[in-house]
Scaffold this motif. Sequence first.
Motif, PDB file in Angstrom:
ATOM      1  N   UNK A   8      35.802  41.446  87.063  1.00  0.00           N
ATOM      2  CA  UNK A   8      37.097  41.498  87.733  1.00  0.00           C
ATOM      3  C   UNK A   8      38.193  40.863  86.869  1.00  0.00           C
ATOM      4  N   UNK A   9      39.393  41.356  87.072  1.00  0.00           N
ATOM      5  CA  UNK A   9      40.547  40.834  86.341  1.00  0.00           C
ATOM      6  C   UNK A   9      40.880  39.427  86.827  1.00  0.00           C
ATOM      7  N   UNK A  10      41.277  38.566  85.911  1.00  0.00           N
ATOM      8  CA  UNK A  10      41.774  37.237  86.260  1.00  0.00           C
ATOM      9  C   UNK A  10      43.290  37.325  86.414  1.00  0.00           C
ATOM     10  N   UNK A  11      43.760  36.965  87.605  1.00  0.00           N
ATOM     11  CA  UNK A  11      45.188  36.888  87.914  1.00  0.00           C
ATOM     12  C   UNK A  11      45.503  35.408  88.058  1.00  0.00           C
ATOM     13  N   UNK A  12      46.266  34.849  87.127  1.00  0.00           N
ATOM     14  CA  UNK A  12      46.483  33.403  87.116  1.00  0.00           C
ATOM     15  C   UNK A  12      47.676  33.046  87.993  1.00  0.00           C
ATOM     16  N   UNK A  13      47.448  32.110  88.915  1.00  0.00           N
ATOM     17  CA  UNK A  13      48.528  31.618  89.765  1.00  0.00           C
ATOM     18  C   UNK A  13      48.130  30.306  90.400  1.00  0.00           C
ATOM     19  N   UNK A  14      49.142  29.492  90.696  1.00  0.00           N
ATOM     20  CA  UNK A  14      48.904  28.186  91.309  1.00  0.00           C
ATOM     21  C   UNK A  14      49.296  27.088  90.335  1.00  0.00           C
ATOM     22  N   UNK A  15      50.553  26.642  90.417  1.00  0.00           N
ATOM     23  CA  UNK A  15      51.029  25.651  89.450  1.00  0.00           C
ATOM     24  C   UNK A  15      51.214  26.240  88.061  1.00  0.00           C
ATOM     25  N   UNK A  16      51.391  27.553  87.996  1.00  0.00           N
ATOM     26  CA  UNK A  16      51.588  28.240  86.715  1.00  0.00           C
ATOM     27  C   UNK A  16      53.011  28.016  86.223  1.00  0.00           C
ATOM     28  N   UNK A  17      53.133  27.612  84.948  1.00  0.00           N
ATOM     29  CA  UNK A  17      54.439  27.441  84.332  1.00  0.00           C
ATOM     30  C   UNK A  17      54.582  28.326  83.114  1.00  0.00           C
ATOM     31  N   UNK A  18      55.817  28.546  82.698  1.00  0.00           N
ATOM     32  CA  UNK A  18      56.061  29.371  81.516  1.00  0.00           C
ATOM     33  C   UNK A  18      55.370  28.780  80.279  1.00  0.00           C
ATOM     34  N   UNK A  19      55.229  27.467  80.238  1.00  0.00           N
ATOM     35  CA  UNK A  19      54.595  26.828  79.079  1.00  0.00           C
ATOM     36  C   UNK A  19      53.125  27.196  78.955  1.00  0.00           C
ATOM     37  N   UNK A  20      52.494  27.630  80.064  1.00  0.00           N
ATOM     38  CA  UNK A  20      51.080  27.999  80.015  1.00  0.00           C
ATOM     39  C   UNK A  20      50.862  29.408  79.445  1.00  0.00           C
ATOM     40  N   UNK A  21      51.908  30.203  79.428  1.00  0.00           N
ATOM     41  CA  UNK A  21      51.741  31.631  79.130  1.00  0.00           C
ATOM     42  C   UNK A  21      51.169  31.893  77.733  1.00  0.00           C
ATOM     43  N   UNK A  22      51.670  31.249  76.667  1.00  0.00           N
ATOM     44  CA  UNK A  22      51.144  31.604  75.334  1.00  0.00           C
ATOM     45  C   UNK A  22      49.633  31.412  75.209  1.00  0.00           C
ATOM     46  N   UNK A  23      49.111  30.287  75.699  1.00  0.00           N
ATOM     47  CA  UNK A  23      47.669  30.038  75.575  1.00  0.00           C
ATOM     48  C   UNK A  23      46.870  31.029  76.407  1.00  0.00           C
ATOM     49  N   UNK A  24      47.355  31.350  77.597  1.00  0.00           N
ATOM     50  CA  UNK A  24      46.648  32.298  78.461  1.00  0.00           C
ATOM     51  C   UNK A  24      46.648  33.695  77.847  1.00  0.00           C
ATOM     52  N   UNK A  25      47.797  34.108  77.320  1.00  0.00           N
ATOM     53  CA  UNK A  25      47.870  35.426  76.681  1.00  0.00           C
ATOM     54  C   UNK A  25      46.959  35.476  75.451  1.00  0.00           C
ATOM     55  N   UNK A  26      46.969  34.402  74.676  1.00  0.00           N
ATOM     56  CA  UNK A  26      46.119  34.356  73.474  1.00  0.00           C
ATOM     57  C   UNK A  26      44.647  34.412  73.849  1.00  0.00           C
ATOM     58  N   UNK A  27      44.314  33.907  75.047  1.00  0.00           N
ATOM     59  CA  UNK A  27      42.937  33.932  75.520  1.00  0.00           C
ATOM     60  C   UNK A  27      42.534  35.235  76.178  1.00  0.00           C
ATOM     61  N   UNK A  28      43.437  36.206  76.167  1.00  0.00           N
ATOM     62  CA  UNK A  28      43.107  37.531  76.685  1.00  0.00           C
ATOM     63  C   UNK A  28      43.462  37.760  78.143  1.00  0.00           C
ATOM     64  N   UNK A  29      44.119  36.804  78.777  1.00  0.00           N
ATOM     65  CA  UNK A  29      44.500  36.965  80.186  1.00  0.00           C
ATOM     66  C   UNK A  29      45.787  37.783  80.260  1.00  0.00           C
ATOM     67  N   UNK A  30      45.804  38.764  81.162  1.00  0.00           N
ATOM     68  CA  UNK A  30      46.920  39.707  81.188  1.00  0.00           C
ATOM     69  C   UNK A  30      47.473  39.942  82.594  1.00  0.00           C
ATOM     70  N   UNK A  31      47.305  38.962  83.491  1.00  0.00           N
ATOM     71  CA  UNK A  31      47.842  39.115  84.838  1.00  0.00           C
ATOM     72  C   UNK A  31      48.293  37.748  85.354  1.00  0.00           C
ATOM     73  N   UNK A  32      49.504  37.702  85.895  1.00  0.00           N
ATOM     74  CA  UNK A  32      50.151  36.441  86.266  1.00  0.00           C
ATOM     75  C   UNK A  32      50.814  36.582  87.629  1.00  0.00           C
ATOM     76  N   UNK A  33      50.728  35.506  88.426  1.00  0.00           N
ATOM     77  CA  UNK A  33      51.170  35.512  89.822  1.00  0.00           C
ATOM     78  C   UNK A  33      52.124  34.341  90.036  1.00  0.00           C
ATOM     79  N   UNK A  34      53.321  34.619  90.531  1.00  0.00           N
ATOM     80  CA  UNK A  34      54.286  33.547  90.776  1.00  0.00           C
ATOM     81  C   UNK A  34      54.816  33.608  92.205  1.00  0.00           C
ATOM     82  N   UNK A  35      55.102  32.416  92.728  1.00  0.00           N
ATOM     83  CA  UNK A  35      55.670  32.286  94.071  1.00  0.00           C
ATOM     84  C   UNK A  35      56.933  31.469  93.997  1.00  0.00           C
ATOM     85  N   UNK A  36      56.778  30.153  94.043  1.00  0.00           N
ATOM     86  CA  UNK A  36      57.934  29.268  93.971  1.00  0.00           C
ATOM     87  C   UNK A  36      58.722  29.414  92.681  1.00  0.00           C
ATOM     88  N   UNK A  37      58.053  29.801  91.596  1.00  0.00           N
ATOM     89  CA  UNK A  37      58.745  29.957  90.310  1.00  0.00           C
ATOM     90  C   UNK A  37      59.791  31.060  90.331  1.00  0.00           C
TER      91      UNK A  37
END
Length: 232
Positions: A179-208
């Motif tokens: 299954x695809x990993x959709x990252x969300x929960x305390x996610x910040x823009x600063x986390x994006x480069x490492x997650x993308x480099x690790x192959x993660x390609x789905x992101x979920x935002x609420x309060x942001x």
Amino acid sequence: MSKRALLEVIALDARDAIAARAGGADRLELVTDMAADGLTPSRETFAAIRDAVDIPLRVMLRLSDGFAAGDARGVEALAEAARGLRAEGADEFVLGFLTDTDEADLYAVEALAAELSGCRWTFHRAIDRAADRDALRKQLADLPGLDTYLTAGSAAGVEDGLTTLLAEAARSGEPGYEQRILVGGGLGLAHVPALRAGGIDAFHIGGASRPDGWAGPVSAGAVRQWRLALDG
């Protein structure tokens, strides 16, 4: 870099949906009552959002705060909510339930998966409260329609869960990890480069996506900032 990342935004109403779409959201998670961390919206709200935007909508199935589905009557109430939403045209959902020992509530999840036959669905952040993430994934691996885990990697949020997220992404394709990993929960823009480099390609935002907090609407500009960061 991997393929274009999916950006999912929480929407409470049609105004949120229109702003999220304008900012570049690919998909919406529809909920109500963020004071209870997101519950099932009404059929009327779903219909209004469905009529307002042309992107996929994943609808929360959760009738009370926490990760318990309740007894058989509680599960039937969830199934009834699912039937009503499907009658309005909903075909993607979000759910996730644990037992009082923090294991997957297979009774509830299997009952709802059967109710959602033909639909795709996300198992949400209940995985971050599970006693054993790996065991939960393997128990749910073959459920029809399950294509995504919404997770921060930790109940405390992405900052604490980053190592777990990257380790699970590296197991992509293994049994329980298709299954695809959709990252969300305390996610910040600063986390994006490492997650993308690790192959993660789905992101979920609420309060942001809400500069004025949950009392205010989604901002198209805030969503656009995320779209640009994900597109790199």
